[in-house]
Design a protein around this motif. Structure first.
Motif, PDB file in Angstrom:
ATOM      1  N   SER A  21      37.590  16.390  24.629  1.00  0.00           N
ATOM      2  CA  SER A  21      37.775  16.846  25.984  1.00  0.00           C
ATOM      3  C   SER A  21      37.532  15.770  26.798  1.00  0.00           C
ATOM      4  O   SER A  21      37.267  15.925  28.255  1.00  0.00           O
ATOM      5  CB  SER A  21      36.805  17.912  26.384  1.00  0.00           C
ATOM      6  OG  SER A  21      35.523  17.984  25.806  1.00  0.00           O
ATOM      7  N   ASN A  57      20.889   5.363  15.143  1.00  0.00           N
ATOM      8  CA  ASN A  57      20.130   6.789  15.339  1.00  0.00           C
ATOM      9  C   ASN A  57      18.977   6.835  14.547  1.00  0.00           C
ATOM     10  O   ASN A  57      18.796   6.146  13.449  1.00  0.00           O
ATOM     11  CB  ASN A  57      21.356   8.063  14.885  1.00  0.00           C
ATOM     12  CG  ASN A  57      20.819   8.994  15.210  1.00  0.00           C
ATOM     13  OD1 ASN A  57      19.785   9.597  15.072  1.00  0.00           O
ATOM     14  ND2 ASN A  57      21.620   9.865  16.057  1.00  0.00           N
ATOM     15  N   GLN A  97      33.573  16.631  17.761  1.00  0.00           N
ATOM     16  CA  GLN A  97      34.293  16.563  19.054  1.00  0.00           C
ATOM     17  C   GLN A  97      34.121  15.361  19.963  1.00  0.00           C
ATOM     18  O   GLN A  97      34.702  14.775  20.761  1.00  0.00           O
ATOM     19  CB  GLN A  97      33.688  17.844  20.128  1.00  0.00           C
ATOM     20  CG  GLN A  97      33.896  19.003  19.485  1.00  0.00           C
ATOM     21  CD  GLN A  97      32.960  19.810  18.690  1.00  0.00           C
ATOM     22  OE1 GLN A  97      31.908  18.893  18.414  1.00  0.00           O
ATOM     23  NE2 GLN A  97      33.018  20.946  18.009  1.00  0.00           N
ATOM     24  N   SER A 102      24.643  11.816  18.039  1.00  0.00           N
ATOM     25  CA  SER A 102      24.634  12.738  16.789  1.00  0.00           C
ATOM     26  C   SER A 102      25.641  12.513  15.878  1.00  0.00           C
ATOM     27  O   SER A 102      25.582  12.585  14.795  1.00  0.00           O
ATOM     28  CB  SER A 102      24.057  14.090  16.919  1.00  0.00           C
ATOM     29  OG  SER A 102      25.308  14.857  17.775  1.00  0.00           O
ATOM     30  N   SER A 136      28.586  10.147  25.627  1.00  0.00           N
ATOM     31  CA  SER A 136      28.777  11.705  24.924  1.00  0.00           C
ATOM     32  C   SER A 136      28.980  12.584  26.213  1.00  0.00           C
ATOM     33  O   SER A 136      28.616  12.441  27.486  1.00  0.00           O
ATOM     34  CB  SER A 136      27.565  11.941  24.026  1.00  0.00           C
ATOM     35  OG  SER A 136      26.624  12.392  24.700  1.00  0.00           O
TER      36      SER A 136
HETATM   37  C1  FAD Z   1      35.083  22.603  22.633  1.00  0.00           C
HETATM   38  C2  FAD Z   1      34.188  21.625  22.624  1.00  0.00           C
HETATM   39  C3  FAD Z   1      34.498  20.412  23.039  1.00  0.00           C
HETATM   40  C4  FAD Z   1      33.555  19.233  23.260  1.00  0.00           C
HETATM   41  N1  FAD Z   1      34.038  18.052  23.531  1.00  0.00           N
HETATM   42  C5  FAD Z   1      33.121  16.961  23.551  1.00  0.00           C
HETATM   43  C6  FAD Z   1      33.478  15.857  24.080  1.00  0.00           C
HETATM   44  O1  FAD Z   1      34.617  15.628  24.322  1.00  0.00           O
HETATM   45  N2  FAD Z   1      32.672  14.580  23.974  1.00  0.00           N
HETATM   46  C7  FAD Z   1      31.388  14.771  23.307  1.00  0.00           C
HETATM   47  O2  FAD Z   1      30.536  13.850  23.196  1.00  0.00           O
HETATM   48  N3  FAD Z   1      31.106  16.178  23.141  1.00  0.00           N
HETATM   49  C8  FAD Z   1      31.787  17.045  23.167  1.00  0.00           C
HETATM   50  N4  FAD Z   1      31.397  18.349  22.651  1.00  0.00           N
HETATM   51  C9  FAD Z   1      30.077  18.482  22.411  1.00  0.00           C
HETATM   52  C10 FAD Z   1      29.423  18.320  21.164  1.00  0.00           C
HETATM   53  O3  FAD Z   1      29.465  19.265  20.329  1.00  0.00           O
HETATM   54  C11 FAD Z   1      28.001  17.704  21.157  1.00  0.00           C
HETATM   55  O4  FAD Z   1      27.242  18.755  21.624  1.00  0.00           O
HETATM   56  C12 FAD Z   1      27.706  16.329  21.812  1.00  0.00           C
HETATM   57  O5  FAD Z   1      28.799  15.567  21.489  1.00  0.00           O
HETATM   58  C13 FAD Z   1      26.350  15.960  21.565  1.00  0.00           C
HETATM   59  O6  FAD Z   1      26.006  14.899  22.276  1.00  0.00           O
HETATM   60  P1  FAD Z   1      24.840  13.758  21.821  1.00  0.00           P
HETATM   61  O7  FAD Z   1      25.284  13.177  20.620  1.00  0.00           O
HETATM   62  O8  FAD Z   1      24.665  12.727  22.798  1.00  0.00           O
HETATM   63  O9  FAD Z   1      23.535  14.725  21.926  1.00  0.00           O
HETATM   64  P2  FAD Z   1      22.831  15.148  20.555  1.00  0.00           P
HETATM   65  O10 FAD Z   1      23.522  16.159  19.677  1.00  0.00           O
HETATM   66  O11 FAD Z   1      21.615  15.870  21.095  1.00  0.00           O
HETATM   67  O12 FAD Z   1      22.335  13.960  19.904  1.00  0.00           O
HETATM   68  C14 FAD Z   1      21.333  13.039  20.321  1.00  0.00           C
HETATM   69  C15 FAD Z   1      21.023  12.047  18.972  1.00  0.00           C
HETATM   70  O13 FAD Z   1      20.106  11.123  19.342  1.00  0.00           O
HETATM   71  C16 FAD Z   1      19.372  10.749  18.413  1.00  0.00           C
HETATM   72  N5  FAD Z   1      18.214  10.239  18.888  1.00  0.00           N
HETATM   73  C17 FAD Z   1      17.141  10.859  19.800  1.00  0.00           C
HETATM   74  N6  FAD Z   1      16.160   9.867  20.110  1.00  0.00           N
HETATM   75  C18 FAD Z   1      16.398   8.849  19.614  1.00  0.00           C
HETATM   76  C19 FAD Z   1      16.017   7.492  19.726  1.00  0.00           C
HETATM   77  N7  FAD Z   1      14.956   7.186  20.447  1.00  0.00           N
HETATM   78  N8  FAD Z   1      16.418   6.489  19.250  1.00  0.00           N
HETATM   79  C20 FAD Z   1      17.730   6.651  18.386  1.00  0.00           C
HETATM   80  N9  FAD Z   1      18.283   8.063  18.305  1.00  0.00           N
HETATM   81  C21 FAD Z   1      17.744   8.778  19.025  1.00  0.00           C
HETATM   82  C22 FAD Z   1      19.176  12.060  17.791  1.00  0.00           C
HETATM   83  O14 FAD Z   1      18.473  12.024  16.392  1.00  0.00           O
HETATM   84  C23 FAD Z   1      20.439  12.855  17.884  1.00  0.00           C
HETATM   85  O15 FAD Z   1      21.350  12.682  16.636  1.00  0.00           O
HETATM   86  C24 FAD Z   1      32.381  19.255  22.539  1.00  0.00           C
HETATM   87  C25 FAD Z   1      31.856  20.638  22.211  1.00  0.00           C
HETATM   88  C26 FAD Z   1      32.897  21.649  22.044  1.00  0.00           C
HETATM   89  C27 FAD Z   1      32.462  22.964  21.511  1.00  0.00           C
END
Ligand code: FAD
Lengths: 263, 293
Positions: free
Chosen positions: B223, B257, B242, B238, B204
């Motif tokens: 992006s 998850n 995006q 999560s 991510s």
């Molecule tokens: C204009 C714009 C462009 C964007 N472009 C991108 C893009 O290209 N790519 C991208 O990825 N994001 C992009 N984002 C960001 C996106 O909105 C999210 O913030 C991002 O994807 C979240 O990353 P994540 O899922 O790793 O983290 P989080 O949202 O923090 O999710 C972490 C997840 O892990 C789980 N978790 C925690 N601990 C454990 C465990 N021990 N075992 C199992 N599960 C667990 C939680 O329950 C949670 O669901 C963009 C946002 C905007 C506004």
């Protein structure tokens, strides 16, 4: 030094509403502050804390109809004020049902020129709903300001800013003279949530609501394009069992069945 | 029809040609303004030092009178072309992913990939083309002219990004890691899983852009990169649109998850509600035994 931040009340991409035929029903989707605008406001308030000066918020209601969207729009602007803006100038005009980047930039440039004309304007790298990433540079040209986009670090110097900008395959450290428009990435800082006191104070900050005629523009009467949902066809099977061993086995069985795993 | 391409990287010429062919403009007069030599594919090439916003504006009349101004949707070209469109006061549409021939409509994604819009545009217009969506080749021997307009000197230094050279966009199996991982070293189990499955590790945005645990060529999302193989396993992600909408062309999506209400499960064929630290080692173990590796 005064700083301006352009913000958008964007369609909430997490609350998609659509008709049976797949048409997205814009009227029924709530508006929220576009995610990376938070970073822009936070950066502006950080700079203004160290240099003095005011943070202006500029916006226009890009999604109509106005009577359905006005409350969300005001909440978004109040949030921007709670996050660090001190005074807001916004256009909400019932003739605007949808504003595309060219018109949005035109409105913002007139707002900025007429109210405050700060020499540094910040924006988020992209809006969450349309992700065009084009308004900041387009606006810069309209204002005859310099432009730098996708900024990951910035600091204000005497009459110029020093930035680290993402240029796809490399990073560039640049010296950009003011006046300038700067779009920031979501990684430039980690905005804090506004405190209760900040939220309460935001309601006392000046919010000037204007119409197109106030900035010498005629009504536009735009229309929506044909927005459609991208279909997601997934099986949504949750594998549950007391024993993770059994879950792992079940998952492997499914993957074999799907033909994506070969034993 | 007169078309002007704004180019700062030769690798996107097939994308530009591909769009023009599909949209029926391959017979048009084609000019390019670029900061590198182009031996083929345009009627005229205007060589400049840099294709920045200030250079385009300073070139003045030379860039007047085109019907379509076109560039790849990369950060620098987008900035330069948007600025130029603003300077000229012409409309712009960005990140075009398709062209509907019968209806003469351009197509782009909206709502972080959850929606799509198609519409007709009138010329003059500025367009940026999403990389990897069009592929074409137009052959012309260009007249080359030089324009020595100088960009405002602003560069202090360049920092190279590190890239491991992985190509997750063409990988059949991708294991995606998110902020559910607590530490960079913990990603080892994802790499082990990917190895067993013959795939690559993706991530991510925060994992690449915030934490710098992995290079940006592994970043999946609107992006970042799109993945479209046969299997995507998202672990501790999560499911923000995006991110996950960039995997929507994958045949089978698996999500792991610990939060039962994580949005990722709506986008997955198979969901495992479990702590990744408990489940992934067991999954790897089972796979090893059943795959006999
Ligand atoms: C204009 C714009 C462009 C964007 N472009 C991108 C893009 O290209 N790519 C991208 O990825 N994001 C992009 N984002 C960001 C996106 O909105 C999210 O913030 C991002 O994807 C979240 O990353 P994540 O899922 O790793 O983290 P989080 O949202 O923090 O999710 C972490 C997840 O892990 C789980 N978790 C925690 N601990 C454990 C465990 N021990 N075992 C199992 N599960 C667990 C939680 O329950 C949670 O669901 C963009 C946002 C905007 C506004």
């Amino acid at each position: 030094m005064d700083i301006g931040v352009i913000v958008k009340a964007a369609l909430d991409v997490n609350v998609l509403r659509s008709e049976a035929d797949g048409r997205i029903s814009i009227e029924n989707i709530p508006l929220v502050l576009s995610e990376y605008d938070r970073n822009a406001i936070y950066e502006a308030s950080k700079i203004s804390e160290s240099t003095g000066g005011k943070v202006y918020i500029y916006s226009l209601l890009t999604w109509g109809p106005m009577d359905r969207k006005m409350r969300d729009f005001e909440n978004v602007i109040r949030e921007a004020l709670a996050l660090g803006g001190e005074e807001a100038f916004v256009v909400a005009d019932k003739s605007i049902h949808y504003s595309e980047p060219m018109f949005t930039s035109e409105v913002l440039s007139r707002l900025i020129k007429k109210f405050g004309s700060p020499k540094l304007i910040l924006s988020g790298e992209a809006s969450t709903d349309m992700t065009s990433s084009t308004v900041a540079p387009y606006l810069a040209a309209k204002l005859n300001y310099n432009i730098v986009t996708y900024v990951k670090e910035m600091s204000l110097k005497n009459g110029y800013i020093e930035v680290l900008r993402d240029a796809d395959e490399k990073l560039e450290r640049l010296k950009i003279p003011l006046p300038s428009v700067v779009s920031v990435t979501g990684e430039i800082n980690s905005p804090k949530l506004p405190t209760l006191i900040q939220i309460r104070r935001a309601f006392r900050k000046p919010l000037h609501r204007l119409e197109l005629s106030d900035i010498d523009l005629s009504p536009v009467f735009s229309r929506y394009e044909d927005y459609r949902v991208v279909t997601i066809k997934r099986k949504n099977i949750l594998l549950e069992d007391e024993s993770l061993e059994n879950v792992a086995d079940k998952l492997i069985d499914h993957l074999i069945q799907e033909g994506v795993l070969k034993i | 029809m007169k078309v002007l391409a704004v180019l700062d990287n030769p690798k996107y010429i097939p994308d530009i040609h591909g769009f023009l062919e599909k949209a029926g403009f391959s017979e048009s007069t084609l000019y390019a303004v670029s900061n590198f030599d182009i031996p083929d594919g345009f009627d005229k090439v205007i060589r400049v030092d840099d294709v920045s916003s200030d250079v385009l504006v300073r070139m003045g009349d030379e860039l007047d009178g085109f019907d379509i101004y076109i560039a790849p949707h990369t950060k620098k070209s987008l900035e330069a072309l948007s600025y130029y469109a603003g300077y000229r006061g012409i409309p712009i549409a960005t990140e075009i992913i398709d062209y509907i021939v019968e209806e003469k409509k351009i197509v782009r994604n909206i709502l972080s990939g959850r929606g799509i819009v198609s519409y007709r545009v009138a010329t003059p217009i500025a367009l940026t083309i999403a990389p990897g969506k069009f592929k074409g080749s137009i052959s012309r021997t260009p007249e080359v002219i030089h324009n020595d307009v100088k960009p405002t000197p602003s560069l202090i230094s360049i920092e190279e990004k590190s890239f491991g050279g992985v190509d997750i966009e063409n990988a059949e199996v991708v294991v995606g890691v998110g902020r559910g991982f607590r530490d960079k070293d913990d990603l080892n189990i994802a790499f082990e899983l990917a190895k067993i499955l013959g795939g690559e590790v993706g991530c991510s945005r925060p994992i690449a852009a915030d934490y710098h645990w992995l290079d940006e060529d592994r970043w999946i999302g609107i992006s970042g990169k799109k993945v479209r193989g046969k299997l995507y396993i998202a672990i501790g992600v999560s499911g923000a649109p995006q991110h996950i909408m960039a995997a929507n062309d994958t045949r089978v999506i698996v999500a792991v998850n610990k939060d039962k209400n994580a949005p990722i499960f709506e986008y997955a064929d198979y969901g495992v509600v479990a702590d990744l630290y408990k489940f992934i080692p067991i999954f790897i173990d089972k796979l090893k035994r059943r795959l006999d590796v």
